[in-house]
Write an enzyme that holds these catalytic residues in place. Structure first.
Site, PDB file in Angstrom:
ATOM      1  N   LYS A 190     -14.015  24.372 -45.353  1.00 12.31           N
ATOM      2  CA  LYS A 190     -13.035  25.082 -46.170  1.00 12.31           C
ATOM      3  C   LYS A 190     -12.891  24.344 -47.492  1.00 12.31           C
ATOM      4  O   LYS A 190     -13.168  23.145 -47.587  1.00 12.31           O
ATOM      5  CB  LYS A 190     -11.687  25.204 -45.458  1.00 12.31           C
ATOM      6  CG  LYS A 190     -10.797  23.968 -45.543  1.00 12.31           C
ATOM      7  CD  LYS A 190      -9.333  24.312 -45.280  1.00 12.31           C
ATOM      8  CE  LYS A 190      -8.447  23.136 -45.666  1.00 12.31           C
ATOM      9  NZ  LYS A 190      -7.023  23.435 -45.619  1.00 12.31           N
TER      10      LYS A 190
ATOM     11  N   TRP B  12      -6.148  30.233 -41.423  1.00 14.82           N
ATOM     12  CA  TRP B  12      -4.703  30.382 -41.205  1.00 14.82           C
ATOM     13  C   TRP B  12      -3.873  29.419 -42.050  1.00 14.82           C
ATOM     14  O   TRP B  12      -2.777  29.041 -41.663  1.00 14.82           O
ATOM     15  CB  TRP B  12      -4.354  30.228 -39.719  1.00 14.82           C
ATOM     16  CG  TRP B  12      -5.212  31.039 -38.816  1.00 14.82           C
ATOM     17  CD1 TRP B  12      -5.171  32.403 -38.653  1.00 14.82           C
ATOM     18  CD2 TRP B  12      -6.272  30.574 -37.976  1.00 14.82           C
ATOM     19  NE1 TRP B  12      -6.132  32.803 -37.758  1.00 14.82           N
ATOM     20  CE2 TRP B  12      -6.824  31.706 -37.320  1.00 14.82           C
ATOM     21  CE3 TRP B  12      -6.791  29.317 -37.684  1.00 14.82           C
ATOM     22  CZ2 TRP B  12      -7.866  31.611 -36.408  1.00 14.82           C
ATOM     23  CZ3 TRP B  12      -7.840  29.228 -36.787  1.00 14.82           C
ATOM     24  CH2 TRP B  12      -8.362  30.358 -36.163  1.00 14.82           C
ATOM     25  N   HIS B  13      -4.391  29.055 -43.212  1.00 17.04           N
ATOM     26  CA  HIS B  13      -3.665  28.137 -44.089  1.00 17.04           C
ATOM     27  C   HIS B  13      -3.116  28.871 -45.305  1.00 17.04           C
ATOM     28  O   HIS B  13      -3.123  28.353 -46.418  1.00 17.04           O
ATOM     29  CB  HIS B  13      -4.569  26.985 -44.523  1.00 17.04           C
ATOM     30  CG  HIS B  13      -4.947  26.074 -43.407  1.00 17.04           C
ATOM     31  ND1 HIS B  13      -5.866  25.060 -43.556  1.00 17.04           N
ATOM     32  CD2 HIS B  13      -4.547  26.026 -42.114  1.00 17.04           C
ATOM     33  CE1 HIS B  13      -6.007  24.427 -42.389  1.00 17.04           C
ATOM     34  NE2 HIS B  13      -5.221  25.001 -41.513  1.00 17.04           N
ATOM     35  N   TYR B  14      -2.635  30.093 -45.109  1.00 15.28           N
ATOM     36  CA  TYR B  14      -2.119  30.857 -46.241  1.00 15.28           C
ATOM     37  C   TYR B  14      -0.784  30.274 -46.707  1.00 15.28           C
ATOM     38  O   TYR B  14      -0.025  29.690 -45.954  1.00 15.28           O
ATOM     39  CB  TYR B  14      -1.981  32.342 -45.900  1.00 15.28           C
ATOM     40  CG  TYR B  14      -1.553  32.651 -44.490  1.00 15.28           C
ATOM     41  CD1 TYR B  14      -2.504  32.976 -43.519  1.00 15.28           C
ATOM     42  CD2 TYR B  14      -0.219  32.618 -44.119  1.00 15.28           C
ATOM     43  CE1 TYR B  14      -2.107  33.243 -42.221  1.00 15.28           C
ATOM     44  CE2 TYR B  14       0.171  32.891 -42.829  1.00 15.28           C
ATOM     45  CZ  TYR B  14      -0.774  33.206 -41.879  1.00 15.28           C
ATOM     46  OH  TYR B  14      -0.382  33.466 -40.593  1.00 15.28           O
TER      47      TYR B  14
END
Length: 585
Positions: free
Chosen positions: A428, A528-530
């Site tokens: 990422k 899922w790191h919004y």
């Protein structure tokens, strides 16, 4: 007038380490007497602080505030305790493929065509994530203007309850050694700190594979001053628009799971207390809009009375893009989630997970996606350029489309029946720089809003993805990782398989098989790191107070400009502890 509790909390912090680590009045998870179903809530109640969201951030906030005030937490989901799919390491992915109404994860699809999930459970994302625990960098802390000494104390406060050193076995060791071999150095050993090189990070899973969530931090709470209602969905924040010069939050309206409406108000009509939104990057901007704070045009479109025209609510939405390769292994591998991370100088991260249980659950999710989204992955749309582009270098990929799809189905079935296991190596990008926005779809708070993340809109994000994928390929081809890959399966085969899998709803192009740039765009996944939507300096000030309103703060990941470090959960928890301990009028 000063907010009740903030000066007291400052005194508490200064009073000594003994207070920092809890009190003799605490209760042990999961036996909290103050956690109750919302059906037991009275029609009207009064508190010093009302926290909307008992997630990764909200639990720490409640525990800290209860040291000097009466606190109510309203959580729309249930309890994480007693749910084996939450508590056990090997069941991690099962919650993410649970589409039932009682699931602790609520699925949504961004307008970019990427499948995602938001937590709906006490403990929030810490109850459904992969459990990696790492602190933010010193540079990040400095940029946020946080008190460094209090940050360190707050991290330690969290780590005492929920962070552990993982047991690193063969697969993760091979990832570690491979990263070092290909130049992601130095090796920093086990550390919670965020530093360049390869390291072993923390985990919220203990040595028995048992998950510890942010809900465990409620052990620090004062039971006599804390109430947590489960299955309590907040529909609206209530404001006094008459007695004050600016809109002042005075209470909330919420509904229990049998449809009964309740109200909770601040003592003294909000003259001394606060409403604190900790509903996450999706829930906090959504609820601000539903309560009348947001872009006036957007609110009017949905028939919502405008309390405060705040055009930046919902702006700056971002999600760190993830891309990955699945590597089938010729030998058995242990079940592991994220333990080792390579923090590269190009500002990207490389991590891995392994095990037949995780692979099987992921494959089961893909079969579900195949059934739901089969039009998007048909051979005619998977490579839409094949009728337009006839270069000889691309024709072999065109002829192989149907074959690759068949291989993908066989590959999925082989994983499910247990004949293939292996690991997923992912990357990422830091940040990201690319930003999007959130809009309402309906006025129902249970419905997901419309979210656009604009993955790879900025070319720097795309460059970092390419460099991350190149690092993954180098690790796969390293001597250190050699025993975990079949010698007859080439990297190109792994790329082709990933392109054939229904990972998202984005259209496939021929170029993706031979271009890492296109591969990144078309196989992008969420990690899922919004974050964003209520950013500091745009929606809230440096004290996390909503700009233009009183008695209302937002304290969660929606205030972040960037995702801190390789995983934001530690910093989300830290944020609430820090904000509660240093808050001021």
């Amino acid at each position: 007038m000063k907010d009740l509790g903030w000066w007291r909390l400052t005194f508490v912090i200064l009073s000594g380490i003994s207070m920092l680590y809890g009190s003799c009045y605490s209760e042990k998870a999961p036996y909290y007497t103050f956690v109750k179903p919302a059906t037991l809530a009275p029609p009207v109640s009064y508190f010093d602080y009302i926290i909307i969201g008992g997630g990764t951030a909200g639990c720490a906030l409640a525990a800290t505030l209860s040291e000097g005030a009466n606190v109510l937490v309203l959580e729309r989901g249930g309890s994480p305790y007693g749910n084996k799919n939450i508590e056990n390491l090997g069941s991690f992915v099962i919650n993410l493929v649970d589409f039932s109404p009682s699931s602790p994860a609520q699925q949504f699809v961004s307008e970019d065509g990427v499948l995602n999930a938001r937590a709906k459970v006490l403990g929030g994302g810490s109850a459904i994530n992969a459990g990696f625990y790492t602190r933010a960098s010193r540079e990040y802390v400095a940029e946020e203007g946080w008190n460094e000494a209090l940050v360190d104390e707050s991290y330690e406060w969290v780590e005492k309850k929920v962070a552990f050193e993982p047991e690193v076995l063969q697969f993760q060791s091979a990832i570690r050694d491979g990263l070092i071999e290909v130049g992601v150095t130095p090796y920093n050993g086990f550390t919670y700190d965020h530093i360049y090189g390869t390291k072993i990070g923390g985990t919220i899973f203990d040595r028995n594979g048992h998950r510890h969530t942010a809900a465990d931090l409620l052990e620090y709470a004062y039971p006599e001053r804390t109430v947590v209602y489960l299955h309590a969905t907040v529909h609206k924040i209530l404001f006094d628009l008459e007695r004050f010069q600016r809109p002042r939050a005075i209470g909330v309206k919420f509904m229990d799971d049998v449809g009964i409406k309740h109200k909770a108000f601040l003592r003294g009509g909000a003259a001394m207390g606060e409403i604190i939104l900790s509903a996450g990057a999706i829930g906090s901007p959504q609820l601000l809009m539903l309560s009348g704070i947001g872009p006036a045009e957007e609110l009017s479109f949905h028939g919502i009375d405008v309390v405060l025209d705040q055009p930046m609510v919902g702006q700056g939405m971002a999600d760190n893009p993830m891309n990955a390769l699945f590597i089938p292994s010729p030998i058995p591998v242990e079940t592991s989630l994220i333990q080792v991370v390579g923090i590269a100088r190009f500002d990207g991260y490389v991590e891995a997970a392994s095990g037949s249980i995780i692979a099987s659950a992921l494959a089961s999710n893909l079969t579900h996606d195949i059934e739901m989204f089969s039009p998007q992955i048909s051979s005619s749309t998977l490579y839409e350029k094949q009728s337009q582009t006839k270069q000889s270098t691309k024709e072999p990929y065109e002829r192989k489309t149907a074959v690759d799809m068949a291989k993908a189905y066989d590959f999925i079935n082989s994983i499910i029946n247990g004949s293939i296991n292996g690991g997923l190596i992912l990357e990422k990008a830091i940040g990201p720089i690319s930003k999007g926005f959130l809009l309402l779809k309906t006025k129902n708070p249970e419905d997901n809003p419309s979210v656009t993340f604009n993955y790879f809109q900025d070319p720097v994000d795309l460059l970092r993805c390419v460099e991350g994928m190149e690092t993954i390929i180098n690790v796969i081809q390293s001597r250190s990782f050699s025993k975990f890959r079949y010698p007859n399966i080439q990297v190109q085969d792994l790329i082709n398989i990933m392109l054939a899998l229904p990972l998202n709803l984005r259209t496939r192009h021929i170029d993706a098989a031979i271009s890492l740039e296109q591969f990144c765009k078309e196989t992008v996944l969420t990690i899922w790191h919004y974050h964003g939507g209520c950013e500091v300096g745009k929606v809230v000030d440096r004290d996390y107070k909503v700009i233009g309103a009183d008695g209302l703060r937002v304290v969660d990941g929606s205030t972040f400009h960037d995702s801190p470090g390789t995983n934001p959960q530690a910093t989300k928890i830290l944020l609430d502890r820090h904000a509660a301990s240093t808050g001021r009028s």
